[in-house]
Design a protein around this motif. Structure first.
Motif, PDB file in Angstrom:
ATOM      1  N   PRO A  39       7.681   8.777 -47.489  1.00 45.24           N
ATOM      2  CA  PRO A  39       7.854   8.730 -46.020  1.00 45.24           C
ATOM      3  C   PRO A  39       9.239   8.224 -45.628  1.00 45.24           C
ATOM      4  O   PRO A  39       9.880   8.789 -44.740  1.00 45.24           O
ATOM      5  CB  PRO A  39       6.756   7.776 -45.574  1.00 45.24           C
ATOM      6  N   ASP A  40       9.723   7.188 -46.302  1.00 44.95           N
ATOM      7  CA  ASP A  40      11.028   6.646 -45.942  1.00 44.95           C
ATOM      8  C   ASP A  40      12.149   7.649 -46.189  1.00 44.95           C
ATOM      9  O   ASP A  40      13.132   7.688 -45.448  1.00 44.95           O
ATOM     10  CB  ASP A  40      11.300   5.357 -46.721  1.00 44.95           C
ATOM     11  N   ALA A  41      11.971   8.483 -47.222  1.00 45.80           N
ATOM     12  CA  ALA A  41      12.993   9.481 -47.510  1.00 45.80           C
ATOM     13  C   ALA A  41      13.071  10.503 -46.373  1.00 45.80           C
ATOM     14  O   ALA A  41      14.156  10.967 -46.014  1.00 45.80           O
ATOM     15  CB  ALA A  41      12.692  10.162 -48.835  1.00 45.80           C
ATOM     16  N   VAL A  42      11.897  10.866 -45.806  1.00 48.84           N
ATOM     17  CA  VAL A  42      11.895  11.810 -44.688  1.00 48.84           C
ATOM     18  C   VAL A  42      12.611  11.187 -43.495  1.00 48.84           C
ATOM     19  O   VAL A  42      13.466  11.810 -42.853  1.00 48.84           O
ATOM     20  CB  VAL A  42      10.446  12.216 -44.310  1.00 48.84           C
ATOM     21  N   THR A  43      12.282   9.921 -43.198  1.00 45.95           N
ATOM     22  CA  THR A  43      12.944   9.234 -42.089  1.00 45.95           C
ATOM     23  C   THR A  43      14.456   9.192 -42.323  1.00 45.95           C
ATOM     24  O   THR A  43      15.244   9.407 -41.398  1.00 45.95           O
ATOM     25  CB  THR A  43      12.399   7.793 -41.958  1.00 45.95           C
ATOM     26  N   GLU A  44      14.830   8.960 -43.565  1.00 46.58           N
ATOM     27  CA  GLU A  44      16.253   8.883 -43.905  1.00 46.58           C
ATOM     28  C   GLU A  44      16.951  10.217 -43.644  1.00 46.58           C
ATOM     29  O   GLU A  44      18.055  10.262 -43.103  1.00 46.58           O
ATOM     30  CB  GLU A  44      16.374   8.465 -45.380  1.00 46.58           C
ATOM     31  N   GLU A  45      16.264  11.326 -43.990  1.00 46.67           N
ATOM     32  CA  GLU A  45      16.847  12.650 -43.724  1.00 46.67           C
ATOM     33  C   GLU A  45      17.047  12.865 -42.227  1.00 46.67           C
ATOM     34  O   GLU A  45      18.064  13.392 -41.806  1.00 46.67           O
ATOM     35  CB  GLU A  45      15.936  13.761 -44.294  1.00 46.67           C
ATOM     36  N   VAL A  46      16.032  12.460 -41.452  1.00 51.07           N
ATOM     37  CA  VAL A  46      16.129  12.650 -39.998  1.00 51.07           C
ATOM     38  C   VAL A  46      17.273  11.802 -39.441  1.00 51.07           C
ATOM     39  O   VAL A  46      18.026  12.226 -38.570  1.00 51.07           O
ATOM     40  CB  VAL A  46      14.790  12.306 -39.302  1.00 51.07           C
ATOM     41  N   LYS A  47      17.430  10.603 -39.995  1.00 53.28           N
ATOM     42  CA  LYS A  47      18.543   9.750 -39.561  1.00 53.28           C
ATOM     43  C   LYS A  47      19.874  10.418 -39.880  1.00 53.28           C
ATOM     44  O   LYS A  47      20.769  10.459 -39.055  1.00 53.28           O
ATOM     45  CB  LYS A  47      18.461   8.412 -40.306  1.00 53.28           C
ATOM     46  N   LYS A  48      19.962  10.937 -41.114  1.00 54.21           N
ATOM     47  CA  LYS A  48      21.213  11.573 -41.546  1.00 54.21           C
ATOM     48  C   LYS A  48      21.533  12.794 -40.692  1.00 54.21           C
ATOM     49  O   LYS A  48      22.691  13.108 -40.457  1.00 54.21           O
ATOM     50  CB  LYS A  48      21.087  12.016 -43.010  1.00 54.21           C
ATOM     51  N   SER A  49      20.477  13.490 -40.260  1.00 52.13           N
ATOM     52  CA  SER A  49      20.704  14.727 -39.513  1.00 52.13           C
ATOM     53  C   SER A  49      21.352  14.453 -38.160  1.00 52.13           C
ATOM     54  O   SER A  49      21.945  15.342 -37.557  1.00 52.13           O
ATOM     55  CB  SER A  49      19.380  15.438 -39.286  1.00 52.13           C
ATOM     56  N   GLY A  50      21.227  13.231 -37.655  1.00 47.87           N
ATOM     57  CA  GLY A  50      21.798  12.923 -36.343  1.00 47.87           C
ATOM     58  C   GLY A  50      21.010  13.557 -35.209  1.00 47.87           C
ATOM     59  O   GLY A  50      21.510  13.650 -34.083  1.00 47.87           O
ATOM     60  N   LEU A  51      19.788  14.025 -35.488  1.00 45.34           N
ATOM     61  CA  LEU A  51      18.956  14.661 -34.461  1.00 45.34           C
ATOM     62  C   LEU A  51      18.732  13.706 -33.299  1.00 45.34           C
ATOM     63  O   LEU A  51      18.327  12.563 -33.497  1.00 45.34           O
ATOM     64  CB  LEU A  51      17.610  15.056 -35.081  1.00 45.34           C
ATOM     65  N   ARG A  52      19.013  14.189 -32.104  1.00 51.31           N
ATOM     66  CA  ARG A  52      18.819  13.342 -30.932  1.00 51.31           C
ATOM     67  C   ARG A  52      17.658  13.857 -30.102  1.00 51.31           C
ATOM     68  O   ARG A  52      17.395  15.053 -30.064  1.00 51.31           O
ATOM     69  CB  ARG A  52      20.101  13.306 -30.101  1.00 51.31           C
ATOM     70  N   GLY A  53      16.961  12.932 -29.468  1.00 48.89           N
ATOM     71  CA  GLY A  53      15.770  13.268 -28.695  1.00 48.89           C
ATOM     72  C   GLY A  53      16.048  14.388 -27.713  1.00 48.89           C
ATOM     73  O   GLY A  53      17.005  14.331 -26.953  1.00 48.89           O
ATOM     74  N   ARG A  54      15.206  15.437 -27.762  1.00 50.23           N
ATOM     75  CA  ARG A  54      15.463  16.611 -26.923  1.00 50.23           C
ATOM     76  C   ARG A  54      14.758  16.534 -25.573  1.00 50.23           C
ATOM     77  O   ARG A  54      14.782  17.471 -24.808  1.00 50.23           O
ATOM     78  CB  ARG A  54      15.001  17.874 -27.653  1.00 50.23           C
ATOM     79  N   GLY A  55      14.104  15.420 -25.297  1.00 52.79           N
ATOM     80  CA  GLY A  55      13.347  15.326 -24.044  1.00 52.79           C
ATOM     81  C   GLY A  55      14.229  15.021 -22.852  1.00 52.79           C
ATOM     82  O   GLY A  55      13.835  15.227 -21.719  1.00 52.79           O
ATOM     83  N   GLY A  56      15.422  14.510 -23.075  1.00 52.95           N
ATOM     84  CA  GLY A  56      16.305  14.233 -21.947  1.00 52.95           C
ATOM     85  C   GLY A  56      17.245  13.069 -22.180  1.00 52.95           C
ATOM     86  O   GLY A  56      18.409  13.118 -21.834  1.00 52.95           O
TER      87      GLY A  56
END
Lengths: 452, 334
Positions: A39-56
Motif C-alpha cells: 500500500p505504501d508503495a502505491v501512495t509513493e507512486e501517487v506522490k511522485k506523480s504530482g497528481l493534484r486533486g481534480r475537484g477544484g
C-alpha cells in the motif's frame, strides 16, 4: 499535446461492460498493485506523480493520502466525490457514463493504498441513470471477484457502495458530503478536525474527486515518474475540461496540462472557435465559482505571456488579473453575452444552494441576488456596485465552508472586469428591460490595456 | 499549560481550551460576542460567526498568521498563539458585517418582542452594529407554526443558532423539531406540525438568543425590566430545582433557569418548575438575583457596552486614518 490517458479508450463500443474493459487493458493496475506492490508503495507512486486533486482545489492527492490518520483498530474509508454540481462542469458524468470501470478500478487501487475495507461513491441524485450504470458495473466486478472478499486471491477485501445524494450542491463540499453520507442534513462541518482524522462515522477518511481516483490506475500502470513527465511544471498529467457556452464544439475534452488557452478555444481539435464567427468576450475557466476573465486576460497574462491551461498559469496574477483552473468547467462567452444577466444567474444558484448554516452566506447570497436582479431588470442604483463589492468582502473568508467564497468571487470579478457594463445597465434602465437586449445590441466593451 | 496572548494580554490555559474560553478567562471587553455558542451544549458554536477573531501568530512553533478569521468558539489555542480581537480594525469591520447580515432579515420588532431587554441580538447590535441599514428589500417572513401550548415560535426573529436543536438532542428523550429547508428560507420547525412537548423542552426558551422562542405563559404580560428577578428553589425530582422567579408585585410572572455572566444556563430546569409552579408557596425564596450579564436588566445597564463601543469607535477611526491599531489602549478592563 494531444495525449490522452483517461479518455484513451472512450470511443470503444460497450466499454461499460467488464469484458470489453478488461480486453482493453482494464484492471491491470489492480493486479499490479495488489500482487506486486505494498500500500505504501502505491501512495509513493501517487506522490511522485504530482497528481493534484481534480475537484477544484488542486491539492496534491498523494499528500492528502499521507495525512490520513492510521490509528490501529480503527477502520478507514475512501469516499469518491461524484456530486458534480458546479455550473459548467460535467466531466465526471461523462467519465462515469462511458467508462464506469475506470472509476471502480481506481477505487480498488486507492482503497488498497489507503487500507480502506469499505468505500463509497457519493453521487448526486440527479445522476440517477449514471448511478444505475455504476451499480451494474459494480455487480459485474463482484461477479468476477474484483470486489468483495479476497480480491484476485490476495488477502485484500473491499466492499464498494454507491450512495445517491438528495440534490444539494453543498453536499459536494467534503464534510457536507460526509454528513449527507451518514444520513444527516448536509451541513458542512467545522474544521479542524479534518476528514483525514475524523470523517465518515468518525473514522479517518479520504475524499477524492472521480477524475482523481480514475487517474490512479494509470499512474500505477505507467509509474508515477512517467506520469509526472506529462504536463507542465507542478501541473502534471492530463485534465478533463467541460467546455460549454458560445463555442462551435462544446463537450468534454482531455487536455495535457500546459495547453495554451488560445489553442484550446480556437483549435478544431477542441472548442473550434467562437460560434457564429463572433468575438470572444469572457471566459469562466474552472466552473462558476472561479473569477471570470475578459478576453484579453484569458489569452494572455497581465505580463503579456500566453496563458496556459495549468494550475499555475491560470492563477497567475492572483485574483486581480488571474483566475483558477478549478474543476475544469470552461464556459466561453461571446460578445452577445450579457455579463450582468450571467452574474445574476450565478448568484441565484448560490442563493438557492446555500445551506443556511452560517450567517454571512445565508443572508449575503440572497442579498446579492436581489441587488443583481434589480440591476439586470433596470432598477439598479449607482451605489449598488460598491455595496455588492462590500458584501463580497464581508462574506469571503468568514464562512465555515468555501461556498461563501465561491458565491463572492464571481460577483467581485464580474464587477472588477465588467464594471462599465453594470454601469450601462444602471444608467440605461429602459434599454435593458428586454431580457435579450445583449443579443440584439451587444454591449461593446473597451479592452483595458492596463487592468487594475 | 499553553501561553496565549489576546489583544496584548497574556494568559495561561490548559491545552484543548478554545480561544473564546481563554478570552473569557481574561474577561472584560476583549471577550468576543457569541450568538450560537453555548458552553453547556456539546457541539454548539461555529455558525453565527460573530465570535470571529484574527490569529496573528498560530503558535510559537509556527508563528505564521492564519489566513482567514477563525471562529474563536471552535478553535483550540496553541502554545504561543497571538490573537487579535478588538485591536484589529479589519476584524471589527468583518464582525460589523456579520451583525449586518444577522439583522437584514430580522424584523426589529423589539417594541412588541418579549425578549427585548434580555436579547443577545439587541446587545450585539448596540455594541457592534451600524446605525443605518443598507438593505432595502422586503424582509423574510414565514408561515406561522404552532409548536404547542407552552412555547411560542416566532420564526421571523430566528437567527438559526441551532441551540434549541442541541437542547432537544442532548436534554430530551427524542427530538421532534429541527431545521427544515436550506439557505435563507431554512426554518426551525417540527416534523408534520407536531407539538414540542416533553419534560425539558422549556429550556429551548432560555437558550434562544433572540425572541424566536418565548414563554407562552409570560407572553405580553410585562417588559422584563418591570419584573424583579429573585433566586428560589424547590425540591424537584426531574431537575435541580434552582430557578429565578420573576415577580411583578407578589405575583410570579415567569420562572426561568439561572443564567451566568455569559448569559448561559448551567443547570437546566424541567417544565414542571418552569410552567406549573407559579405560586409563591411552591418555592423557597433565597433573595434578589444579581444579574451579572450586560443588559438592560442588569444594574449598571449598558455601562460596559458603552466602554466597548467607545473602544470600537476608536479603532475604526484609526483604520479610517490609516493608522495601526494600538494594543496599549486596552486599559478599560473590568
Amino acid at each position: 499535446m494531444a495525449r490522452k490517458i483517461l479518455l484513451v479508450n472512450d470511443h470503444i463500443e460497450g466499454l461499460a461492460n467488464i469484458d470489453v474493459y478488461r480486453r482493453n487493458g482494464g484492471y491491470a493496475a489492480v493486479e499490479k498493485a495488489l500482487k506486486t506492490m505494498t500500500p505504501d508503495a502505491v501512495t509513493e507512486e501517487v506522490k511522485k506523480s504530482g497528481l493534484r486533486g481534480r475537484g477544484g482545489a488542486g491539492f496534491p492527492a498523494g499528500m492528502k493520502w499521507s495525512f490520513l490518520a492510521k490509528p490501529p483498530g480503527v477502520p478507514r474509508y475512501l469516499v469518491c466525490n461524484a456530486d458534480e454540481s458546479e455550473p459548467g462542469t460535467f466531466k465526471d458524468r461523462y467519465l462515469m457514463e462511458r467508462n464506469p470501470h475506470s472509476l471502480i478500478e481506481g477505487m480498488i487501487v486507492s482503497s488498497f493504498a489507503l487500507g480502506a475495507r469499505t468505500s463509497y461513491i457519493y453521487i448526486r441524485g440527479e445522476y440517477y441513470y449514471v448511478l444505475q450504470i455504476l451499480e451494474k458495473a459494480i455487480a459485474e466486478a463482484y461477479e468476477v471477484g474484483l470486489l468483495g472478499k479476497n480480491i484476485m486471491g490476495t488477502d485484500f477485501s473491499l466492499d464498494l457502495y454507491v450512495q445517491p445524494g438528495g440534490g444539494a450542491y453543498i453536499c459536494g463540499e467534503e464534510t457536507g458530503l460526509i454528513e449527507s453520507l451518514e444520513g444527516k442534513r448536509g451541513n458542512p462541518r467545522i474544521k479542524p478536525p479534518f476528514p483525514a482524522v475524523v470523517g465518515v462515522w468518525g473514522c479517518p477518511t479520504v475524499v477524492n474527486n472521480v477524475e482523481t481516483i480514475a487517474a490512479v490506475p494509470h499512474i500505477v500502470n505507467m509509474t508515477g515518474d512517467e506520469y509526472a513527465k506529462i504536463g507542465i511544471g507542478r501541473s502534471t498529467g492530463t485534465k478533463l475540461i467541460s467546455a460549454s457556452g458560445h463555442i462551435n464544439k462544446p463537450g468534454v475534452y482531455e487536455i495535457e496540462l500546459g495547453l495554451p488557452v488560445e489553442e484550446f478555444i480556437y483549435s478544431d481539435a477542441y472548442c473550434g472557435g467562437i460560434s457564429e464567427g463572433r468575438s470572444l468576450k469572457a471566459v469562466v475557466a474552472g466552473g462558476s465559482s472561479v473569477p471570470v476573465l475578459p478576453a484579453e486576460l484569458i489569452l494572455k497574462t497581465a505580463a503579456g505571456e500566453p496563458r496556459l491551461m495549468s494550475y499555475e498559469s491560470l492563477s497567475d496574477g492572483g485574483f486581480a488579473t488571474g483566475t483558477m483552473l478549478g474543476s475544469g468547467g470552461f464556459i466561453v462567452y461571446s460578445e452577445t453575452a450579457c455579463m450582468v444577466r450571467n452574474l445574476w444567474n450565478f448568484s441565484r444558484f448560490y442563493h438557492h444552494e446555500s445551506c443556511g448554516q452560517c450567517s454571512p452566506c445565508r443572508e449575503g447570497t440572497g442579498w446579492m441576488e436581489k441587488i443583481l436582479h434589480n440591476i439586470e431588470s433596470g432598477h439598479g442604483k449607482v451605489t449598488d456596485l460598491d455595496l455588492l463589492v462590500d458584501i463580497c468582502k464581508k462574506i469571503e473568508g468568514n464562512t465555515i465552508c468555501p461556498l461563501g467564497d465561491a458565491a463572492a468571487w464571481p460577483v467581485a470579478s464580474h464587477i472588477r472586469h465588467f464594471r462599465e457594463e453594470f454601469e450601462y445597465h444602471i444608467n440605461n434602465p429602459e434599454k435593458v428591460k428586454d431580457p435579450r437586449h445583449c443579443e440584439k445590441q451587444p454591449f461593446v466593451r473597451k479592452a483595458q490595456s492596463n487592468p487594475a | 499549560m499553553f501561553k496565549v496572548t489576546i489583544d496584548g494580554i497574556e494568559t495561561e490555559v490548559e491545552p484543548g481550551t478554545t480561544i473564546l474560553q481563554a478570552a473569557r478567562k481574561i474577561g472584560g471587553e476583549i471577550v468576543p460576542p457569541t450568538m450560537c455558542y453555548y458552553s453547556s451544549l456539546e457541539g454548539s458554536g461555529g455558525y453565527c460567526r460573530t465570535c470571529i477573531v484574527k490569529v496573528s501568530a498560530g503558535s510559537a512553533k509556527d508563528p505564521r498568521p492564519m489566513p482567514k478569521p477563525v471562529a474563536s468558539c471552535r478553535t483550540p489555542v496553541q502554545d504561543g498563539m497571538v490573537v487579535q480581537n478588538i485591536t484589529s480594525p479589519e476584524l471589527l469591520e468583518a464582525r460589523a458585517g456579520v451583525v449586518e447580515f444577522l439583522l437584514i432579515n430580522h424584523p426589529l420588532d423589539c417594541p412588541v418582542c418579549d425578549q427585548a431587554g434580555e436579547c443577545d441580538l439587541q446587545n450585539l447590535g448596540f455594541a457592534h452594529g451600524k446605525e443605518e441599514s443598507r438593505y432595502d428589500f422586503p424582509r423574510r417572513v414565514f408561515e406561522k407554526k404552532d409548536i404547542g401550548n407552552k412555547i411560542q415560535l416566532h420564526m421571523t426573529r430566528c437567527i438559526l443558532c441551532y441551540r434549541c436543536v442541541k437542547v432537544a438532542d442532548q436534554l430530551t428523550p427524542g427530538r421532534v423539531h429541527g431545521v427544515m429547508n436550506r439557505g435563507d428560507v431554512a426554518e426551525i420547525s417540527t416534523y408534520i406540525e407536531q407539538a414540542v412537548d416533553n419534560d425539558m423542552s422549556g429550556n429551548m426558551i432560555d437558550v434562544c438568543p433572540v425572541g424566536a422562542l418565548t414563554d407562552k405563559t409570560f407572553r405580553f404580560k410585562s417588559r422584563v425590566w418591570f419584573v424583579n428577578p429573585t433566586d428560589a428553589h424547590r425540591n424537584c425530582t426531574k431537575c435541580s430545582g434552582n430557578v429565578v422567579l420573576w415577580f411583578h408585585g407578589t405575583e410570579i410572572y415567569r420562572v426561568s433557569a439561572r443564567k451566568n455572566e455569559w448569559n448561559e444556563v448551567k443547570e437546566f430546569i424541567c417544565n414542571d418548575c418552569r410552567f406549573e409552579n407559579k405560586k409563591i408557596e411552591n418555592w423557597v425564596v433565597e433573595g434578589p438575583r444579581k444579574i451579572e450579564r450586560k443588559s438592560v436588566i442588569s444594574q449598571n445597564h449598558y455601562e460596559q457596552y458603552n466602554q466597548l463601543k467607545a473602544q470600537i469607535e476608536k479603532q475604526r477611526a484609526r483604520l479610517a486614518n490609516g493608522e495601526t491599531p494600538d494594543i496599549g489602549d486596552i486599559s478599560l478592563r473590568t
